[in-house]
Design a protein around this motif. Structure first.
Motif, PDB file in Angstrom:
ATOM      1  N   GLY A 101     -30.454  -6.440  -2.110  1.00 27.55           N
ATOM      2  CA  GLY A 101     -29.394  -5.650  -1.486  1.00 27.55           C
ATOM      3  C   GLY A 101     -29.205  -5.912  -0.004  1.00 27.55           C
ATOM      4  N   ARG A 102     -29.914  -6.885   0.554  1.00 30.49           N
ATOM      5  CA  ARG A 102     -29.777  -7.202   1.974  1.00 30.49           C
ATOM      6  C   ARG A 102     -29.671  -8.712   2.145  1.00 30.49           C
ATOM      7  NH1 ARG A 102     -29.921  -3.950   5.986  1.00 30.49           N
ATOM      8  NH2 ARG A 102     -30.950  -2.152   5.113  1.00 30.49           N
ATOM      9  N   LEU A 103     -28.515  -9.158   2.542  1.00 32.78           N
ATOM     10  CA  LEU A 103     -28.256 -10.584   2.681  1.00 32.78           C
ATOM     11  C   LEU A 103     -27.956 -10.919   4.132  1.00 32.78           C
ATOM     12  CD1 LEU A 103     -25.895 -10.549  -0.349  1.00 32.78           C
ATOM     13  CD2 LEU A 103     -27.862 -12.067  -0.221  1.00 32.78           C
ATOM     14  N   ALA A 114     -16.657   0.990   6.051  1.00 38.11           N
ATOM     15  CA  ALA A 114     -16.882  -0.336   5.485  1.00 38.11           C
ATOM     16  C   ALA A 114     -17.691  -0.181   4.211  1.00 38.11           C
ATOM     17  CB  ALA A 114     -17.619  -1.222   6.480  1.00 38.11           C
ATOM     18  N   ARG A 124     -25.518   6.691  12.918  1.00 41.90           N
ATOM     19  CA  ARG A 124     -25.073   5.390  12.484  1.00 41.90           C
ATOM     20  C   ARG A 124     -25.685   4.336  13.393  1.00 41.90           C
ATOM     21  NH1 ARG A 124     -24.445   4.148   8.919  1.00 41.90           N
ATOM     22  NH2 ARG A 124     -22.895   2.574   9.258  1.00 41.90           N
ATOM     23  N   PHE A 150     -22.975 -11.289   3.903  1.00 40.42           N
ATOM     24  CA  PHE A 150     -22.559 -10.336   2.877  1.00 40.42           C
ATOM     25  C   PHE A 150     -21.089 -10.028   3.110  1.00 40.42           C
ATOM     26  CE2 PHE A 150     -22.478  -6.535   5.606  1.00 40.42           C
ATOM     27  CZ  PHE A 150     -23.226  -6.970   6.687  1.00 40.42           C
ATOM     28  N   ARG A 162     -25.430 -11.194   9.394  1.00 39.39           N
ATOM     29  CA  ARG A 162     -26.498 -10.539  10.164  1.00 39.39           C
ATOM     30  C   ARG A 162     -27.819 -11.208   9.814  1.00 39.39           C
ATOM     31  NH1 ARG A 162     -25.059  -4.074   9.343  1.00 39.39           N
ATOM     32  NH2 ARG A 162     -22.819  -4.320   9.714  1.00 39.39           N
ATOM     33  N   GLY A 207     -19.987  -2.088   1.361  1.00 37.58           N
ATOM     34  CA  GLY A 207     -20.772  -3.303   1.116  1.00 37.58           C
ATOM     35  C   GLY A 207     -20.531  -3.784  -0.308  1.00 37.58           C
ATOM     36  N   GLU A 237     -30.889 -10.641   9.099  1.00 39.32           N
ATOM     37  CA  GLU A 237     -31.866  -9.630   8.692  1.00 39.32           C
ATOM     38  C   GLU A 237     -32.878 -10.281   7.758  1.00 39.32           C
ATOM     39  OE1 GLU A 237     -30.419  -5.609   8.186  1.00 39.32           O
ATOM     40  OE2 GLU A 237     -28.500  -6.465   7.585  1.00 39.32           O
ATOM     41  N   ALA A 280     -27.262   2.774   0.748  1.00 42.49           N
ATOM     42  CA  ALA A 280     -25.912   3.037   1.249  1.00 42.49           C
ATOM     43  C   ALA A 280     -24.940   1.986   0.722  1.00 42.49           C
ATOM     44  CB  ALA A 280     -25.892   3.030   2.767  1.00 42.49           C
ATOM     45  N   VAL A 281     -23.895   2.436   0.029  1.00 39.93           N
ATOM     46  CA  VAL A 281     -22.900   1.473  -0.446  1.00 39.93           C
ATOM     47  C   VAL A 281     -21.721   1.390   0.513  1.00 39.93           C
ATOM     48  CG1 VAL A 281     -23.497   1.619  -2.883  1.00 39.93           C
ATOM     49  CG2 VAL A 281     -21.775   3.158  -1.978  1.00 39.93           C
ATOM     50  N   ALA A 282     -21.525   2.443   1.292  1.00 36.27           N
ATOM     51  CA  ALA A 282     -20.435   2.429   2.263  1.00 36.27           C
ATOM     52  C   ALA A 282     -20.799   3.363   3.399  1.00 36.27           C
ATOM     53  CB  ALA A 282     -19.134   2.883   1.617  1.00 36.27           C
ATOM     54  N   ALA A 283     -20.215   3.116   4.553  1.00 36.61           N
ATOM     55  CA  ALA A 283     -20.522   3.945   5.707  1.00 36.61           C
ATOM     56  C   ALA A 283     -19.406   3.833   6.716  1.00 36.61           C
ATOM     57  CB  ALA A 283     -21.839   3.481   6.334  1.00 36.61           C
ATOM     58  N   ARG A 319     -23.464  -4.597  -2.814  1.00 32.95           N
ATOM     59  CA  ARG A 319     -24.139  -3.402  -3.361  1.00 32.95           C
ATOM     60  C   ARG A 319     -23.260  -2.710  -4.399  1.00 32.95           C
ATOM     61  NH1 ARG A 319     -27.092  -1.010   2.057  1.00 32.95           N
ATOM     62  NH2 ARG A 319     -27.967  -3.024   2.662  1.00 32.95           N
ATOM     63  N   GLN A 342     -17.778  -7.243   3.223  1.00 32.17           N
ATOM     64  CA  GLN A 342     -17.337  -5.857   3.358  1.00 32.17           C
ATOM     65  C   GLN A 342     -15.845  -5.755   3.108  1.00 32.17           C
ATOM     66  OE1 GLN A 342     -18.543  -4.638   7.322  1.00 32.17           O
ATOM     67  NE2 GLN A 342     -20.478  -3.807   6.565  1.00 32.17           N
ATOM     68  N   LEU A 360     -24.420   1.915  14.860  1.00 32.38           N
ATOM     69  CA  LEU A 360     -23.547   1.360  15.894  1.00 32.38           C
ATOM     70  C   LEU A 360     -23.260   2.438  16.926  1.00 32.38           C
ATOM     71  CD1 LEU A 360     -22.945   0.023  13.000  1.00 32.38           C
ATOM     72  CD2 LEU A 360     -20.994  -0.986  14.138  1.00 32.38           C
TER      73      LEU A 360
HETATM   74  P1  ATP Z   1     -28.241  -0.346   6.467  1.00 36.55           P
HETATM   75  O1  ATP Z   1     -28.755   0.990   6.888  1.00 36.55           O
HETATM   76  O2  ATP Z   1     -28.320  -0.573   4.965  1.00 36.55           O
HETATM   77  O3  ATP Z   1     -28.798  -1.475   7.263  1.00 36.55           O
HETATM   78  P2  ATP Z   1     -25.962  -0.448   8.162  1.00 36.55           P
HETATM   79  O4  ATP Z   1     -25.910   0.858   8.819  1.00 36.55           O
HETATM   80  O5  ATP Z   1     -26.503  -1.611   8.893  1.00 36.55           O
HETATM   81  O6  ATP Z   1     -26.679  -0.309   6.740  1.00 36.55           O
HETATM   82  P3  ATP Z   1     -23.097  -0.780   8.174  1.00 36.55           P
HETATM   83  O7  ATP Z   1     -23.087  -1.632   9.362  1.00 36.55           O
HETATM   84  O8  ATP Z   1     -22.608   0.606   8.275  1.00 36.55           O
HETATM   85  O9  ATP Z   1     -24.541  -0.794   7.527  1.00 36.55           O
HETATM   86  O10 ATP Z   1     -22.322  -1.503   6.970  1.00 36.55           O
HETATM   87  C1  ATP Z   1     -21.676  -0.811   5.915  1.00 36.55           C
HETATM   88  C2  ATP Z   1     -22.177  -1.240   4.572  1.00 36.55           C
HETATM   89  O11 ATP Z   1     -22.314  -2.660   4.493  1.00 36.55           O
HETATM   90  C3  ATP Z   1     -23.556  -0.733   4.239  1.00 36.55           C
HETATM   91  O12 ATP Z   1     -23.487   0.579   3.760  1.00 36.55           O
HETATM   92  C4  ATP Z   1     -24.001  -1.699   3.172  1.00 36.55           C
HETATM   93  O13 ATP Z   1     -23.447  -1.351   1.917  1.00 36.55           O
HETATM   94  C5  ATP Z   1     -23.388  -2.986   3.621  1.00 36.55           C
HETATM   95  N1  ATP Z   1     -24.385  -3.848   4.306  1.00 36.55           N
HETATM   96  C6  ATP Z   1     -24.823  -3.744   5.591  1.00 36.55           C
HETATM   97  N2  ATP Z   1     -25.723  -4.702   5.876  1.00 36.55           N
HETATM   98  C7  ATP Z   1     -25.854  -5.449   4.747  1.00 36.55           C
HETATM   99  C8  ATP Z   1     -26.626  -6.607   4.388  1.00 36.55           C
HETATM  100  N3  ATP Z   1     -27.432  -7.209   5.262  1.00 36.55           N
HETATM  101  N4  ATP Z   1     -26.509  -7.092   3.118  1.00 36.55           N
HETATM  102  C9  ATP Z   1     -25.686  -6.513   2.224  1.00 36.55           C
HETATM  103  N5  ATP Z   1     -24.932  -5.425   2.494  1.00 36.55           N
HETATM  104  C10 ATP Z   1     -25.003  -4.898   3.731  1.00 36.55           C
END
Ligand code: ATP
Ligand code: MG
Length: 418
Positions: free
Chosen positions: A120-122, A305, A258, A125, A113, A307, A115, A280-283, A310, A127, A260
């Protein structure tokens, strides 16, 4: 010339760290098998359409985060930003449905992605994710959440909160959206630019805004769980009753939406206070409409999923599963080297990590090397020992030495060292 470096937001996984990743993955794999999940691997590159149709045109991911480019034939392709769409595509494409039982799949791999890179944001990354496809029973929601929380017990990671909500379905979401629209219409000028746009495209996404200015209004907004149809209400209650029955702690989080579009009914996040803003570590959640959106038959499903990066930040450094060098072979002179090189090769096949020094180096230099590598045992063979048909095995911890006959040396070593 400047040395070439990795791209921003793309990380190397170096040897020390990779051993911890493997130990984490092996714990998770064990849990997956006990809960009846099989592994699936889907390609990293997919048709762009797969993601625009499933994730939703008005989500952050599709609007601004996807690595999309034209393939050589001019068709748009995308590096997968998440795993669920690909798994459901594969499920439909290969007819993975099992009669009268849900199909349970898990995957592990990199996601992409674009971003803003930060702690914690790569941009690349990883999953680990799980999907239960083909069952609408709330018990599946509970089983999946049980698996998710069990992982973290097994990893001995504490201080996590399971937040759950219900997002409704195709029946109750549209009227809820109307309620939300009339609520936000009042204070529209006070919302951030992004949310003003979201108001037109997808007002639910405003609830996800973390900006201070929007938060005050979001906090008072009407919530989806107050606008559920009877079926969604019953489902949500059953999920909560199931979690209570299994004694899985959770909190109701009425503002949780969420990122998505494909989620329906149950949505959840596993959050921590130990990672700052990226909490968020998982969602995951239920996505009963996704298979149909991809052109398949209506198929209820739910998934999550995790992360990995994290989780790794929370996974104790002490949990290093780095394998230890068991045996260092120190041959003194070329003849000893020739005799021991096959031994090195065969002992390795007994699953014993073994290394060998250079025969031309003095014993002292080789012992130093063995020490630096953290060897548990050293096997020494000089001219005198060779003539006597023996080698010396030294226990580096106790400093005790013993003699081993050269005949059957591989088997003797395997016996002693395992
Ligand atoms: P966030 O609100 O942190 O952007 P998200 O809703 O985009 O999360 P999901 O698509 O649900 O995240 O992905 C599930 C998990 O994947 C997240 O809870 C997080 O732990 C991890 N994750 C998501 N985006 C990243 C990222 N850019 N770098 C590292 N880990 C990520
Ligand atoms: Mg995101």
């Amino acid at each position: 010339m400047n040395p070439i470096k990795a791209l921003k937001g793309f990380k190397d996984l170096l040897p020390g760290e990779s051993a911890r990743w493997e130990s984490l993955a092996s714990v998770l794999r064990e849990c997956f098998h006990a809960f009846g999940f099989s592994a699936i691997q889907t390609p990293i590159l997919e048709r762009t359409q797969l993601f625009t149709r499933s994730i939703g045109e008005t989500t952050d991911i599709v609007e601004k985060e996807m690595y999309t480019f034209e393939d050589w034939d001019g068709k748009p392709v995308t590096l997968r930003p998440e795993g669920t769409a690909s798994v459901v595509r594969a499920f439909l494409e290969h007819g993975l449905a099992i009669p009268s039982f849900p199909t349970k799949l898990y995957y592990y791999g990199p996601m992409f992605r674009h971003e803003r890179p930060q702690a914690g944001r790569l941009r690349q990354f990883h999953q680990i994710g799980a999907e239960i496809i083909g069952e609408s029973d709330p018990r599946q929601d509970v089983e999946l959440l049980s698996l998710l929380t069990y992982f973290f017990q097994r990893l001995e990671i504490e201080g996590l909160t399971l937040e759950i909500n219900s997002l409704g379905c195709a029946v109750c979401r549209p009227p809820y959206r109307t309620v939300l629209e009339s609520y936000f219409k009042e204070g529209l000028p006070e919302l951030c630019e992004d949310c003003q746009r979201r108001f037109k495209t997808n007002p639910l996404r405003i609830l996800d805004c973390k900006k201070e200015g929007c938060k005050a209004m979001v906090d008072q907004a009407p919530v989806s769980s107050d606008h559920l149809c009877e079926e969604c209400e019953t489902h949500f209650k059953a999920v909560q009753a199931g979690l209570d029955l299994l004694k899985i702690p959770y909190v109701l989080s009425p503002l949780l939406v969420r990122g998505l579009d494909y989620y329906t009914k149950t949505a959840f996040e596993l959050t921590t206070k130990d990672l700052g803003a990226q909490n968020a570590v998982a969602a995951g959640g239920r996505y009963d409409g996704l298979a149909e959106a991809l052109g398949g038959a209506a198929t209820p499903a739910i998934g999550f999923a995790i992360g990995i990066e994290r989780v790794m930040q929370l996974y104790g450094k002490s949990k290093s599963a780095a394998p230890k060098l068991k045996l260092f072979i120190a041959p003194l002179g070329e003849a000893a080297g020739e005799l021991l090189f096959p031994v090195l090769n065969e002992v390795r096949k007994k699953k014993i990590w073994t290394e060998m020094g250079k025969p031309s180096l003095a014993l002292k230099r080789q012992m130093k090397q063995a020490d630096r590598l953290g060897a548990e045992f050293v096997l020494i063979l000089g001219d005198r020992e060779r003539e006597e048909g023996k080698a010396i095995l030294r226990d580096m911890r106790t400093k005790a030495q013993s003699e081993l006959v050269l005949e059957n040396l591989v088997d003797v070593l395997a016996n002693r060292l395992t």
